[in-house]
Design an enzyme around this catalytic site. Structure first.
Site: not given
Ligand code: F6R
Length: 608
Positions: A2, A27, A75, A99-100, A480, A484, A487, A503, A603
């Protein structure tokens, strides 16, 4: 997960809080709320939904008028997103934003119920508001906070208003980020600096269990025993523009376009006299020679950067590298000792599992090196050594520029390790460094072909599932590319080592299924092409991301995107990734999704 904010000063508090929440919406964005002292009474407005819903509610219900308050963007962890579960939470005398995660909230709730408290939400946070009320006596907020901090288990950053003190904002943190902004007769709290960057660049970092009391004429800091402590004011290097869209429709697109610049900046911060030099942080050649094994511990995209690192370090420096998902590493009883180096890769520097991995590695005696984008973050501060990537603030939920600078740094580590351990000589080290210095141009060349990525995206808009395949570095990058895409587009996507598909997974290939084939690695090209042909024979639509000169048999490839020959094979992921990011971005936009705020995500994952 959050975002929390708080303000006291002479400005319109509701405006400052909403402004801050907008910067922190990355966040969490399933509900939001603010509480402001209006004529000495706390007025709370909160609602389910994105910040836009909150803005509407403020317009219809009226904005609280005052100069002191707190705010939250959520969140959800405990309890669905709803008006009631939204923050701030209050029990009358105390109003909080949190937050937490409070791990012992259930037992505290039982205790508080026995004491006569009633609860209206399903959140763990409401328990904190009640517990603060329980310990609040003799008009002493500080004592209430210190008592509560001792009782809470888990992680928290709290912004707190006490009804009896309409001219104060209190805040405290443990294992969740919280920064105090120091302006001219005005003070801020925020989960991240961009929330108050518009007003001040000066900030104070709160450590675990530290408390701040902000009043208009000053901020006082206290330890967990309630004793006053001195804190140092620091100045942020980030500026306001970096945290704005600057004319781009989304942060994600802006951040993709920033990559040539931030990669160059990051490389320049490490390369000295034509070679990577980490001696300033104690990551010396002598130290490198003593390393037995390397672990890269990270989550999500950052973990994918670790997989690139594995290929680079093992190939060049011949040091064994294990890449572990942090959430597994911390509970798998790993075999790590004092001769090992554990590299923690993280954009935010706050990811709970990565942080726990760091603590475990330290306990086991290993040396730790953080590769982190947020300089003031917990991981950056706790690791033995830290390399600060210079991507600047990354606001879009999907990581783009942070990944690219992470892999740039990890390549430089591979080069220097190889040199320190006698696998390459100085000329070879210089050549590799000169090669990677071409990355900004190689990325810029990809960005010029944005329309081609958009065209590929237009062919993916209506698909239900797709696959990425590749070998070697291309496989590492496929992981990756696939993450990307899924998500931010919600299309089911899987990445496979090209040779592994047959396989089992190949049974999923049906007529017309797109398979994005990364084919940039010369040494395995014939093998990759064979794998591509295998899926083509089963009806797949092939989208090849490859080098200009690569030839395919007639009718094998349905679409192709060519990478210019600016980088040697081992370094192409630095450029190729940008094409994958653009394809994901445009597919998301064409599907009508907001790529900056995909559903269910946030994030900075500060929960396990
Ligand atoms: C995907 C993404 C997440 C972060 C993951 C780690 O686009 O952003 O998979 O890479 O949550 O986050 P950090 O790098 O902040 O530890």
């Amino acid at each position: 997960m959050c975002g929390i904010v708080g303000y006291i000063g002479k400005r319109d508090c509701a405006d400052v809080l909403m402004d801050g929440l907008e910067k922190l919406e990355y966040r969490g964005y399933d509900s939001a709320g603010i509480a402001v002292f209006e004529n000495n009474l706390i007025k709370t407005v909160k609602t389910r939904g994105k910040l836009a819903c909150m803005k509407e509610k403020l317009e219809t219900e009226g904005k609280p008028q005052g100069f002191c308050g707190i705010g939250h963007t959520r969140w959800a962890t405990h309890g669905e997103p709803s008006d009631i579960n939204s923050h701030p939470h209050s029990n009358g005398r105390v109003t909080i934003v949190h937050n937490g995660i409070i791990e012992n909230y259930a037992e505290l709730k039982t205790f508080l119920k026995e004491k006569g408290y009633a609860f209206i939400s399903q959140t763990d946070s409401e328990v904190v508001a009640c517990l603060l009320d329980y310990y609040y006596s003799e008009r002493n907020p500080l004592r209430a906070i210190t008592e509560v901090v001792k009782e809470l288990r888990g992680s928290f950053a709290l912004g707190i208003l006490f009804k009896d003190f309409p001219d104060r904002v209190y805040a405290v943190r443990k294992a969740s980020p919280l920064i105090v902004g120091v302006g001219d007769s005005e003070y801020f709290i925020a989960s991240d600096i961009p929330a108050f960057l518009k007003y001040t660049k000066n900030y104070v970092l709160l450590e675990d269990d530290e408390i701040v009391c902000m009043e208009e004429n000053g901020a006082s800091f206290f330890d967990v025993h309630g004793l006053e402590i001195k804190k140092t004011v620091q100045t942020a290097e980030w500026d306001v523009e970096q945290a704005q869209k600057q004319g781009f429709p989304h942060f994600m697109l802006k951040e993709i376009h920033e990559q040539p610049k931030v990669v160059e900046k990051t490389l320049k911060s490490i390369v000295k006299n034509g070679v990577p030099d980490f001696s300033e942080i104690g990551f010396t050649d002598e130290f490198m020679r003593g390393i037995n094994r390397i672990f890269v511990v990270a989550c999500g995209t950052a973990m994918h950067a670790g997989i690139i690192a594995r290929y680079a370090i093992e190939n060049l420096a011949r040091v064994p590298v294990t890449v572990e998902t942090a959430s597994e590493f911390r509970y798998m009883n790993p075999i790590v000792d004092k001769n090992d180096l554990v590299i923690l890769v993280s954009q935010s520097g706050e990811t709970a599992d990565t942080k726990a991995g760091l603590e475990l590695a330290k306990e086991m005696g290993a040396k730790t090196l953080a590769v982190v984008n947020v300089k003031y973050s917990a991981i950056a501060r706790a690791a033995d050594m830290c390399i600060n990537t210079l991507a600047g603030p990354e606001i879009a939920v999907a990581s783009t520029k942070a990944y690219t600078v992470q892999i740039a740094v990890l390549y430089l580590i591979a080069f220097r390790l190889a040199f320190a351990r006698g696998k390459i000589n100085e000329d070879e080290l210089k050549k590799l460094t000169a090669d990677i210095e071409k990355a900004p141009d190689a990325i810029a060349a990809i960005l010029k072909k944005e329309d081609e990525c958009k065209f590929i995206a237009s062919k993916l808009v209506n698909v239900e599932k797709l696959f990425f395949i590749g070998r070697g570095f291309d496989y590492a990058l496929s992981l990756e590319g696939s993450l990307k895409l899924k998500e931010i587009t919600y299309i089911h996507s899987e990445a496979y080592a090209a040779g592994e598909l047959k396989h089992g997974t190949i049974s999923l290939i049906e007529d017309g299924n797109p398979v994005i084939t990364l084919a940039t690695q010369e040494d395995v090209l014939p093998k990759t092409i064979s794998n591509m042909e295998e899926v083509k024979a089963r009806g797949a639509t092939i989208i090849a991301i490859t080098r200009k000169e690569t030839q395919f048999a007639e009718n094998t490839v349905d679409m192709r995107f060519d990478i210019d020959n600016l980088l040697p094979d081992a370094l192409t992921p630095l450029a190729t990734v940008c094409a994958l990011q653009l394809i994901a971005y445009y597919t998301s936009v064409l599907r009508g999704i907001d790529p900056d705020k995909p559903r269910n995500l946030a994030k900075s994952v500060t929960t396990e």
